[in-house]
Motif scaffolding. Structure first.
Motif, PDB file in Angstrom:
ATOM      1  N   GLY A  47       0.871  -1.221  -0.009  1.00 26.34           N
ATOM      2  CA  GLY A  47      -0.044   0.081  -0.047  1.00 26.34           C
ATOM      3  C   GLY A  47       0.941   1.206  -0.042  1.00 26.34           C
ATOM      4  N   PHE A  48       0.093   2.356   0.095  1.00 30.98           N
ATOM      5  CA  PHE A  48       0.832   3.557   0.101  1.00 30.98           C
ATOM      6  C   PHE A  48       0.061   4.444   0.948  1.00 30.98           C
ATOM      7  CE2 PHE A  48       0.796   1.922  -4.407  1.00 30.98           C
ATOM      8  CZ  PHE A  48       2.266   2.167  -4.603  1.00 30.98           C
ATOM      9  N   ALA A  49       0.662   5.402   1.443  1.00 32.82           N
ATOM     10  CA  ALA A  49       0.421   6.167   2.978  1.00 32.82           C
ATOM     11  C   ALA A  49       0.935   7.648   2.667  1.00 32.82           C
ATOM     12  CB  ALA A  49       0.801   5.808   4.238  1.00 32.82           C
ATOM     13  N   VAL A  50       0.384   8.688   3.489  1.00 32.22           N
ATOM     14  CA  VAL A  50       0.938   9.823   3.674  1.00 32.22           C
ATOM     15  C   VAL A  50       1.359  10.256   5.016  1.00 32.22           C
ATOM     16  CG1 VAL A  50       0.509  12.400   3.210  1.00 32.22           C
ATOM     17  CG2 VAL A  50      -0.537  10.610   1.561  1.00 32.22           C
ATOM     18  N   HIS A  51       2.372  10.605   5.256  1.00 33.89           N
ATOM     19  CA  HIS A  51       2.944  11.086   6.527  1.00 33.89           C
ATOM     20  C   HIS A  51       2.039  12.084   7.051  1.00 33.89           C
ATOM     21  CE1 HIS A  51       5.483  12.290  10.080  1.00 33.89           C
ATOM     22  NE2 HIS A  51       6.365  11.381   9.719  1.00 33.89           N
ATOM     23  N   SER A  52       1.754  11.831   8.477  1.00 34.29           N
ATOM     24  CA  SER A  52       0.598  12.828   8.991  1.00 34.29           C
ATOM     25  C   SER A  52       1.194  14.102   9.332  1.00 34.29           C
ATOM     26  CB  SER A  52       0.099  12.229  10.454  1.00 34.29           C
ATOM     27  OG  SER A  52       1.077  12.167  11.288  1.00 34.29           O
ATOM     28  N   GLU A  53       2.402  14.193   9.601  1.00 34.49           N
ATOM     29  CA  GLU A  53       3.198  15.560  10.062  1.00 34.49           C
ATOM     30  C   GLU A  53       3.823  16.211   8.690  1.00 34.49           C
ATOM     31  OE1 GLU A  53       3.058  16.685  13.133  1.00 34.49           O
ATOM     32  OE2 GLU A  53       1.752  15.046  13.802  1.00 34.49           O
ATOM     33  N   THR A  54       4.322  15.534   8.043  1.00 37.19           N
ATOM     34  CA  THR A  54       5.100  16.064   6.721  1.00 37.19           C
ATOM     35  C   THR A  54       4.474  16.017   5.553  1.00 37.19           C
ATOM     36  OG1 THR A  54       6.441  14.074   6.337  1.00 37.19           O
ATOM     37  CG2 THR A  54       7.372  15.494   7.911  1.00 37.19           C
ATOM     38  N   LEU A  55       3.144  15.471   5.437  1.00 32.40           N
ATOM     39  CA  LEU A  55       2.548  15.085   4.086  1.00 32.40           C
ATOM     40  C   LEU A  55       3.270  14.321   2.976  1.00 32.40           C
ATOM     41  CD1 LEU A  55       0.360  18.270   4.048  1.00 32.40           C
ATOM     42  CD2 LEU A  55       0.007  16.076   5.171  1.00 32.40           C
ATOM     43  N   GLU A  56       4.478  13.824   3.693  1.00 34.97           N
ATOM     44  CA  GLU A  56       5.388  12.924   2.816  1.00 34.97           C
ATOM     45  C   GLU A  56       4.699  11.756   2.357  1.00 34.97           C
ATOM     46  OE1 GLU A  56      10.037  11.646   1.998  1.00 34.97           O
ATOM     47  OE2 GLU A  56       9.293  12.147   4.124  1.00 34.97           O
ATOM     48  N   ASP A  57       4.896  11.428   0.777  1.00 39.72           N
ATOM     49  CA  ASP A  57       4.245  10.059   0.238  1.00 39.72           C
ATOM     50  C   ASP A  57       5.187   8.941   0.813  1.00 39.72           C
ATOM     51  OD1 ASP A  57       2.160  11.276  -0.969  1.00 39.72           O
ATOM     52  OD2 ASP A  57       3.348  11.541  -2.686  1.00 39.72           O
ATOM     53  N   MET A  58       4.377   7.855   1.445  1.00 43.95           N
ATOM     54  CA  MET A  58       5.433   6.743   1.770  1.00 43.95           C
ATOM     55  C   MET A  58       4.760   5.486   1.085  1.00 43.95           C
ATOM     56  SD  MET A  58       6.836   8.310   4.397  1.00 43.95           S
ATOM     57  CE  MET A  58       7.308   7.279   5.695  1.00 43.95           C
ATOM     58  N   VAL A  59       5.567   4.657   1.101  1.00 41.95           N
ATOM     59  CA  VAL A  59       5.401   3.310   0.523  1.00 41.95           C
ATOM     60  C   VAL A  59       5.215   2.362   1.974  1.00 41.95           C
ATOM     61  CG1 VAL A  59       6.394   1.207  -0.710  1.00 41.95           C
ATOM     62  CG2 VAL A  59       6.716   3.592  -1.473  1.00 41.95           C
ATOM     63  N   VAL A  60       4.287   1.476   1.896  1.00 44.20           N
ATOM     64  CA  VAL A  60       3.740   0.341   2.865  1.00 44.20           C
ATOM     65  C   VAL A  60       4.441  -1.002   2.254  1.00 44.20           C
ATOM     66  CG1 VAL A  60       2.317  -0.664   4.392  1.00 44.20           C
ATOM     67  CG2 VAL A  60       2.022   1.835   3.823  1.00 44.20           C
ATOM     68  N   LYS A  78       6.218  -5.192   3.087  1.00 46.26           N
ATOM     69  CA  LYS A  78       6.540  -6.111   3.843  1.00 46.26           C
ATOM     70  C   LYS A  78       7.681  -7.228   3.606  1.00 46.26           C
ATOM     71  CE  LYS A  78       2.681  -7.768   6.382  1.00 46.26           C
ATOM     72  NZ  LYS A  78       1.621  -8.531   6.470  1.00 46.26           N
ATOM     73  N   PRO A  79       8.625  -7.435   4.158  1.00 48.28           N
ATOM     74  CA  PRO A  79       9.572  -8.499   3.669  1.00 48.28           C
ATOM     75  C   PRO A  79       9.295  -9.850   3.331  1.00 48.28           C
ATOM     76  CG  PRO A  79      10.128  -7.744   5.874  1.00 48.28           C
ATOM     77  CD  PRO A  79       8.972  -7.018   5.435  1.00 48.28           C
ATOM     78  N   LEU A  80       9.675 -10.384   2.378  1.00 49.09           N
ATOM     79  CA  LEU A  80       9.242 -11.818   1.942  1.00 49.09           C
ATOM     80  C   LEU A  80      10.079 -12.825   2.216  1.00 49.09           C
ATOM     81  CD1 LEU A  80       8.025 -11.130  -1.491  1.00 49.09           C
ATOM     82  CD2 LEU A  80       6.700 -11.340   0.577  1.00 49.09           C
ATOM     83  N   TYR A  81      10.895 -12.476   3.745  1.00 49.75           N
ATOM     84  CA  TYR A  81      11.821 -13.413   4.324  1.00 49.75           C
ATOM     85  C   TYR A  81      11.610 -13.150   5.850  1.00 49.75           C
ATOM     86  CZ  TYR A  81      14.458  -9.312   5.024  1.00 49.75           C
ATOM     87  OH  TYR A  81      14.893  -8.041   5.338  1.00 49.75           O
ATOM     88  N   GLY A  82      11.912 -14.209   6.471  1.00 50.67           N
ATOM     89  CA  GLY A  82      11.959 -14.236   7.838  1.00 50.67           C
ATOM     90  C   GLY A  82      11.010 -13.260   8.779  1.00 50.67           C
ATOM     91  N   GLU A  83      11.062 -12.088   8.737  1.00 51.33           N
ATOM     92  CA  GLU A  83      10.093 -11.153   9.671  1.00 51.33           C
ATOM     93  C   GLU A  83       9.032 -11.067   9.264  1.00 51.33           C
ATOM     94  OE1 GLU A  83      11.689  -7.106  10.136  1.00 51.33           O
ATOM     95  OE2 GLU A  83      13.680  -7.936   9.553  1.00 51.33           O
ATOM     96  N   ASP A  84       8.126 -10.905  10.293  1.00 53.21           N
ATOM     97  CA  ASP A  84       6.706 -10.490  10.021  1.00 53.21           C
ATOM     98  C   ASP A  84       6.177  -9.200  10.391  1.00 53.21           C
ATOM     99  OD1 ASP A  84       3.985 -11.478   9.294  1.00 53.21           O
ATOM    100  OD2 ASP A  84       3.409 -12.052  11.232  1.00 53.21           O
ATOM    101  N   LYS A  85       6.617  -8.248   9.859  1.00 54.72           N
ATOM    102  CA  LYS A  85       6.611  -6.856  10.158  1.00 54.72           C
ATOM    103  C   LYS A  85       6.075  -6.255   8.991  1.00 54.72           C
ATOM    104  CE  LYS A  85       9.832  -6.620  13.985  1.00 54.72           C
ATOM    105  NZ  LYS A  85      10.933  -5.859  14.457  1.00 54.72           N
ATOM    106  N   THR A  86       5.435  -5.127   9.172  1.00 56.90           N
ATOM    107  CA  THR A  86       5.042  -4.115   8.023  1.00 56.90           C
ATOM    108  C   THR A  86       5.711  -2.737   8.362  1.00 56.90           C
ATOM    109  OG1 THR A  86       2.963  -5.162   8.044  1.00 56.90           O
ATOM    110  CG2 THR A  86       3.065  -3.078   6.990  1.00 56.90           C
ATOM    111  N   TRP A  87       6.591  -2.568   7.095  1.00 55.77           N
ATOM    112  CA  TRP A  87       7.298  -1.193   7.298  1.00 55.77           C
ATOM    113  C   TRP A  87       6.991  -0.383   6.438  1.00 55.77           C
ATOM    114  CZ3 TRP A  87      11.658  -1.479  10.387  1.00 55.77           C
ATOM    115  CH2 TRP A  87      12.083  -2.807  11.042  1.00 55.77           C
ATOM    116  N   VAL A  88       7.383   1.093   6.647  1.00 55.79           N
ATOM    117  CA  VAL A  88       7.194   2.247   5.566  1.00 55.79           C
ATOM    118  C   VAL A  88       8.431   2.704   5.257  1.00 55.79           C
ATOM    119  CG1 VAL A  88       4.956   2.660   6.373  1.00 55.79           C
ATOM    120  CG2 VAL A  88       6.596   3.811   7.507  1.00 55.79           C
ATOM    121  N   ARG A  89       8.411   3.393   4.053  1.00 52.98           N
ATOM    122  CA  ARG A  89       9.676   4.181   3.760  1.00 52.98           C
ATOM    123  C   ARG A  89       9.268   5.253   2.705  1.00 52.98           C
ATOM    124  NH1 ARG A  89      15.169   2.476   2.070  1.00 52.98           N
ATOM    125  NH2 ARG A  89      14.850   0.616   3.062  1.00 52.98           N
ATOM    126  N   PRO A  90       9.763   6.390   2.832  1.00 55.58           N
ATOM    127  CA  PRO A  90       9.518   7.520   1.714  1.00 55.58           C
ATOM    128  C   PRO A  90       9.553   7.136   0.421  1.00 55.58           C
ATOM    129  CG  PRO A  90      10.917   8.099   3.821  1.00 55.58           C
ATOM    130  CD  PRO A  90      10.959   6.780   3.682  1.00 55.58           C
TER     131      PRO A  90
END
Length: 72
Positions: A19-32, A34-46
Motif C-alpha cells: 500500500g501507500f500512505a501519507v505521513h501525518s506531520e510532513t505530508l510526505e508520500d510513503m510506501v508500505v 513487507k519483507p518476504l523473508y523471516g520477519e513478519d513486520k510491516t514497514w514504511v519508507r519514503p
C-alpha cells in the motif's frame, strides 16, 4: 511510478509493496511494504527513497526493482 507487487532490493532480498500512505506531520508520500523473508513486520519508507537509484561498485542501479511473482 511505484506499483503494488513484489520487488527485489539491490542487496538481494525480496519485499512486497502492500500500500501507500501519507505521513501525518510532513505530508510526505510513503510506501508500505513487507519483507518476504523471516520477519513478519510491516514497514514504511519514503516514496522518494523507495524509487531512488544507488551506486553499487561504480554502477547505478534502482534501490528496488519490480519483479514478476515467479521470480520470488
Amino acid at each position: 511510478m511505484i506499483f503494488l507487487g513484489k520487488y527485489r532490493h539491490y542487496k538481494g532480498n525480496f519485499y512486497e509493496v502492500v500500500g501507500f500512505a501519507v505521513h501525518s506531520e510532513t505530508l510526505e508520500d510513503m510506501v508500505v511494504y513487507k519483507p518476504l523473508y523471516g520477519e513478519d513486520k510491516t514497514w514504511v519508507r519514503p516514496l522518494r527513497m523507495w524509487s531512488e537509484s544507488v551506486d553499487v561498485g561504480g554502477k547505478t542501479v534502482k534501490r528496488f526493482e519490480l519483479v514478476h511473482t515467479d521470480d520470488v
